[in-house]
Write a protein that holds these residues in place. Structure first.
Motif, short mmCIF file in Angstrom:
data_model
loop_
_atom_site.label_atom_id
_atom_site.label_comp_id
_atom_site.label_asym_id
_atom_site.label_seq_id
_atom_site.Cartn_x
_atom_site.Cartn_y
_atom_site.Cartn_z
N PRO A 1 33.89 45.55 40.85
CA PRO A 1 34.10 45.19 42.26
C PRO A 1 35.22 44.17 42.46
O PRO A 1 35.89 44.17 43.49
CB PRO A 1 32.76 44.60 42.70
CG PRO A 1 31.77 45.10 41.73
CD PRO A 1 32.50 45.35 40.45
N ALA A 2 35.43 43.31 41.46
CA ALA A 2 36.52 42.33 41.56
C ALA A 2 37.87 43.04 41.55
O ALA A 2 38.77 42.70 42.32
CB ALA A 2 36.44 41.34 40.39
N LEU B 1 31.85 35.37 39.17
CA LEU B 1 30.51 35.74 38.74
C LEU B 1 30.54 36.49 37.41
O LEU B 1 29.72 36.23 36.52
CB LEU B 1 29.84 36.61 39.81
CG LEU B 1 29.27 35.88 41.01
CD1 LEU B 1 28.83 36.88 42.07
CD2 LEU B 1 28.11 35.01 40.59
N ALA B 2 31.49 37.41 37.26
CA ALA B 2 31.60 38.17 36.01
C ALA B 2 31.93 37.24 34.85
O ALA B 2 31.39 37.40 33.75
CB ALA B 2 32.67 39.25 36.14
N SER C 1 40.52 39.45 37.38
CA SER C 1 39.56 40.54 37.52
C SER C 1 39.64 41.48 36.32
O SER C 1 38.61 41.94 35.81
CB SER C 1 39.84 41.32 38.80
OG SER C 1 39.73 40.47 39.92
N LYS D 1 35.38 35.76 44.10
CA LYS D 1 33.93 35.61 43.97
C LYS D 1 33.40 36.51 42.85
O LYS D 1 32.66 36.06 41.98
CB LYS D 1 33.25 35.95 45.29
CG LYS D 1 31.73 36.00 45.21
CD LYS D 1 31.12 36.50 46.49
CE LYS D 1 31.38 37.99 46.61
NZ LYS D 1 30.69 38.61 47.73
N TRP D 2 33.78 37.80 42.87
CA TRP D 2 33.28 38.74 41.87
C TRP D 2 33.80 38.39 40.48
O TRP D 2 33.06 38.50 39.49
CB TRP D 2 33.65 40.17 42.24
CG TRP D 2 32.84 40.70 43.37
CD1 TRP D 2 33.29 41.00 44.61
CD2 TRP D 2 31.44 40.98 43.37
NE1 TRP D 2 32.25 41.46 45.39
CE2 TRP D 2 31.10 41.46 44.65
CE3 TRP D 2 30.44 40.89 42.41
CZ2 TRP D 2 29.81 41.84 44.99
CZ3 TRP D 2 29.15 41.26 42.76
CH2 TRP D 2 28.85 41.73 44.03
N PRO E 1 30.15 45.14 34.75
CA PRO E 1 29.54 45.60 36.01
C PRO E 1 29.99 44.80 37.23
O PRO E 1 30.02 45.33 38.35
CB PRO E 1 28.04 45.43 35.76
CG PRO E 1 27.88 45.54 34.29
CD PRO E 1 29.11 44.88 33.73
N LEU E 2 30.32 43.54 37.06
CA LEU E 2 30.79 42.74 38.19
C LEU E 2 32.31 42.66 38.24
O LEU E 2 32.88 42.28 39.27
CB LEU E 2 30.21 41.33 38.14
CG LEU E 2 28.69 41.25 38.32
CD1 LEU E 2 28.24 39.80 38.28
CD2 LEU E 2 28.26 41.91 39.61
#
Length: 110
Positions: free
Chosen positions: A44-45, A77-78, A31, A73-74, A40-41
């Motif tokens: 949240p991670a 995606l990032a 993360s 998941k976050w 931006p993603l």
């Protein structure tokens, strides 16, 4: 739920007390690394990974597992969006270099 009755469908119970638990990966490193790819993603991670660490410290096995999956998941995606974004800019840079090289070589031969 009464003793001796099977749990309802979809109910997941943590391991019995005293049973060895498999370690839960909070994905905090991934993360934090994703911050450099697409922040931006990645935020949240990091928050989900932090929730996972707090749940592990509190002994909440199910909450820690859910937060770990959320962080994964976050972070994924990032990473995917960040790598695609960097790749797109590399392609644009190469095209720009080709266009500038073609324009300067044709201008020099007049």
């Amino acid at each position: 739920m009464q003793p001796g009755m099977p749990p309802p469908p979809g109910y997941q119970q943590g391991p019995p007390p005293g049973a060895p638990q498999e370690p839960i990966n909070s994905h905090m490193g991934w993360s934090i690394g994703a911050i450099f790819l697409f922040w931006p993603l990645a935020i949240p991670a990091i928050m989900a990974a932090s929730r996972c660490n707090a749940a592990i410290a509190a002994g909440d096995y199910m909450g820690a597992t859910a937060a770990s999956e959320d962080a994964k998941k976050w972070a994924k995606l990032a990473t995917i969006i960040g790598c695609c974004w960097i790749g797109l800019w590399c392609v644009i840079g190469v095209i720009w270099i080709i266009v500038v090289a073609a324009a300067t070589s044709s201008a020099a031969t007049y």
